[in-house]
Scaffold this active site. Structure first.
Site, PDB file in Angstrom:
ATOM      1  NE  ARG A   1      -4.989  -5.929   5.007  1.00 48.45           N
ATOM      2  CZ  ARG A   1      -4.623  -5.835   3.748  1.00 48.45           C
ATOM      3  NH1 ARG A   1      -5.454  -6.125   2.789  1.00 48.45           N
ATOM      4  NH2 ARG A   1      -3.401  -5.437   3.445  1.00 48.45           N
TER       5      ARG A   1
ATOM      6  CG  ASP B   1       3.354  -6.598   7.477  1.00 50.24           C
ATOM      7  OD1 ASP B   1       2.891  -6.130   6.419  1.00 50.24           O
ATOM      8  OD2 ASP B   1       2.629  -7.070   8.373  1.00 50.24           O
TER       9      ASP B   1
ATOM     10  CG  ASP C   1      -2.066  -0.118   8.040  1.00 51.39           C
ATOM     11  OD1 ASP C   1      -2.974   0.717   7.955  1.00 51.39           O
ATOM     12  OD2 ASP C   1      -2.029  -1.146   7.346  1.00 51.39           O
TER      13      ASP C   1
ATOM     14  NE  ARG D   1      -2.104  -4.615  -1.312  1.00 54.58           N
ATOM     15  CZ  ARG D   1      -1.760  -3.969  -0.189  1.00 54.58           C
ATOM     16  NH1 ARG D   1      -0.740  -4.368   0.509  1.00 54.58           N
ATOM     17  NH2 ARG D   1      -2.444  -2.920   0.221  1.00 54.58           N
TER      18      ARG D   1
ATOM     19  NE  ARG E   1      17.473  15.577  -5.701  1.00 62.37           N
ATOM     20  CZ  ARG E   1      16.730  16.675  -5.772  1.00 62.37           C
ATOM     21  NH1 ARG E   1      16.652  17.478  -4.728  1.00 62.37           N
ATOM     22  NH2 ARG E   1      16.098  16.987  -6.888  1.00 62.37           N
TER      23      ARG E   1
ATOM     24  N   GLY F   1       0.834  -1.209   0.000  1.00 64.34           N
ATOM     25  CA  GLY F   1       0.000   0.000   0.000  1.00 64.34           C
ATOM     26  C   GLY F   1       0.862   1.249   0.000  1.00 64.34           C
TER      27      GLY F   1
ATOM     28  N   GLY G   1     -10.944  13.695  19.704  1.00 62.10           N
ATOM     29  CA  GLY G   1     -11.836  13.714  20.869  1.00 62.10           C
ATOM     30  C   GLY G   1     -12.947  12.684  20.803  1.00 62.10           C
TER      31      GLY G   1
ATOM     32  CG  ASP H   1       1.138  -2.582  10.386  1.00 67.74           C
ATOM     33  OD1 ASP H   1       1.954  -1.921   9.706  1.00 67.74           O
ATOM     34  OD2 ASP H   1       0.401  -3.447   9.882  1.00 67.74           O
TER      35      ASP H   1
ATOM     36  CB  THR I   1       2.555   0.968   6.041  1.00 68.49           C
ATOM     37  OG1 THR I   1       1.200   0.741   6.470  1.00 68.49           O
ATOM     38  CG2 THR I   1       3.462   0.612   7.202  1.00 68.49           C
TER      39      THR I   1
ATOM     40  CD  GLN J   1      -8.577   6.264   6.594  1.00 70.83           C
ATOM     41  OE1 GLN J   1      -8.284   6.060   7.745  1.00 70.83           O
ATOM     42  NE2 GLN J   1      -9.350   5.443   5.890  1.00 70.83           N
TER      43      GLN J   1
HETATM   44  O1  F6P Z   1      -1.931   0.745   3.472  1.00 75.47           O
HETATM   45  C1  F6P Z   1      -2.360  -0.120   4.475  1.00 75.47           C
HETATM   46  C2  F6P Z   1      -3.780  -0.452   4.264  1.00 75.47           C
HETATM   47  O2  F6P Z   1      -4.340   0.779   4.134  1.00 75.47           O
HETATM   48  C3  F6P Z   1      -4.587  -1.247   5.260  1.00 75.47           C
HETATM   49  O3  F6P Z   1      -4.969  -0.569   6.409  1.00 75.47           O
HETATM   50  C4  F6P Z   1      -5.766  -1.647   4.386  1.00 75.47           C
HETATM   51  O4  F6P Z   1      -6.466  -2.705   4.872  1.00 75.47           O
HETATM   52  C5  F6P Z   1      -5.101  -1.967   3.106  1.00 75.47           C
HETATM   53  O5  F6P Z   1      -3.948  -1.153   3.054  1.00 75.47           O
HETATM   54  C6  F6P Z   1      -5.933  -1.813   1.901  1.00 75.47           C
HETATM   55  O6  F6P Z   1      -5.122  -1.803   0.789  1.00 75.47           O
HETATM   56  P1  F6P Z   1      -5.585  -2.064  -0.697  1.00 75.47           P
HETATM   57  O7  F6P Z   1      -6.739  -1.186  -0.935  1.00 75.47           O
HETATM   58  O8  F6P Z   1      -4.387  -1.688  -1.485  1.00 75.47           O
HETATM   59  O9  F6P Z   1      -5.907  -3.500  -0.784  1.00 75.47           O
END
Ligand code: F6P
Length: 324
Positions: free
Chosen positions: A172, A103, A128, A72, A25, A11, A186, A130, A126, A256
């Protein structure tokens, strides 16, 4: 090392371009040639490469997405795919790699380097956040700001109509974006994949607020929240069982992932990009860069992938205190 290949995979995340710029650079400054590998590992297998110079990365520091494109690749999961990728690297004279991603990207890189003996340095990118071994991944800060800006707008209408809103954010498998954006906006409650809270508990929790004259509520739901099945199902369950609530759902989705990176993401990306080339020249291999306590660090792919990064329990506790 003479020629480094660079790619973005998985992503996309705002700030990837700033990282690409820095890698290109920094490599040129240390007399290396740079080759852009398009569409991540897919481009490595299909030999979609472009030589890069310092002008190839002009005017991209402020742009979201990735000029190298991302993908991917299923084929890279196969030994044949990886063999083809390696043959292409050899043909292009590429002797080292910088990979930017999450990851999945680093897992692919780890397997590839063990089979093909090529030094690889990873830059965590990413939204995320994570990845174990870094406090921040590139793109997370920008995505946080995007979510907060959106929730601020939702709050206006939620308040005007005395409604409860379930706002679904990305993540995810992880609740970092949900937790931090929830605090910053908030939110009355935050639902993350790491912690189970069913709709009845949530109702009781929200009801306490309503009994204290709260008329509107914002609940941030990470998309990977499994126990209730995400924001839409959660909203339907609440509506059915507790008709006094009139909930609405907003799914923020891929908004996002886009947009101009924040200053924080640009600076982190720039630091990591330069450090990636330094690490390769220092003889490092199969390591991921991190930002830990504001310092740039290195962690082996193996270690980064073995551990699950934990949510900060103090932040979770904060919501309970602040949403009364
Ligand atoms: O970039 C991370 C992420 O946004 C996850 O939170 C989300 O589930 C996933 O990628 C969705 O990615 P795609 O739309 O490329 O399958």
């Amino acid at each position: 090392l003479k020629k480094v290949g660079i790619l973005t995979s998985g992503g996309d995340a705002p700030g990837m371009n700033a990282a690409i710029r820095a890698v290109v650079r920094a490599a040129i400054c240390s007399n290396m040639e740079v080759v852009g590998i398009m569409q991540g590992f897919h481009g490595m297998i299909n030999n979609i490469v472009e030589p890069m110079n310092s002008r190839s990365v002009s005017n991209i520091i402020h742009k979201g997405g990735t000029i190298l494109k991302s993908a991917r690749s299923q084929e890279f999961r196969t030994p044949e795919g990886r063999k083809q990728a390696f043959d292409n690297l050899v043909e292009n004279g590429i002797d080292s790699l910088v990979v930017i991603g999450g990851d999945g990207t680093f897992n692919g890189a780890r397997i590839f380097s063990s089979e093909c003996n090529i030094p690889i340095v990873g830059i965590p990118g990413t939204i995320d956040n994570d990845l174990y071994g870094t406090d921040y991944t590139i793109g997370y800060d920008t995505a946080l700001n995007t979510v907060v800006e959106a929730v601020d707008k939702i709050r206006d209408t939620a308040h005007a109509h005395s409604r409860i809103f379930f706002v679904e954010v990305m993540g995810r498998d992880a609740g970092f974006l949900a937790l931090r954006s929830g605090i910053a906006s908030g939110a009355e409650a935050i639902l993350v994949p790491e912690i189970d809270m069913d709709y009845k508990q949530l109702y009781e929790y929200l009801e306490k607020g309503h009994n204290k004259d709260k008329s509107s509520s914002i609940v941030i739901v990470a998309e990977g929240e499994k126990i209730n099945g995400g924001a839409i199902m959660l909203s339907e369950k609440i509506k059915k069982e507790y008709p006094s609530f009139d909930p609405r759902v907003t799914i923020l989705g891929h908004i996002q992932r886009g947009g101009s990176p924040s200053a924080f993401d640009r600076v982190t990306a720039s630091r990591m990009g330069v450090s990636a080339i330094e690490a390769l020249n220092d003889g490092q291999r199969n390591v991921m860069l991190g930002l830990v306590n504001k310092e740039i660090t290195l962690i082996p792919f193996n270690q980064a992938l073995k551990h699950k990064k934990q949510l900060n329990p103090g932040l979770l506790e904060l919501t309970r205190v602040l949403s009364i």
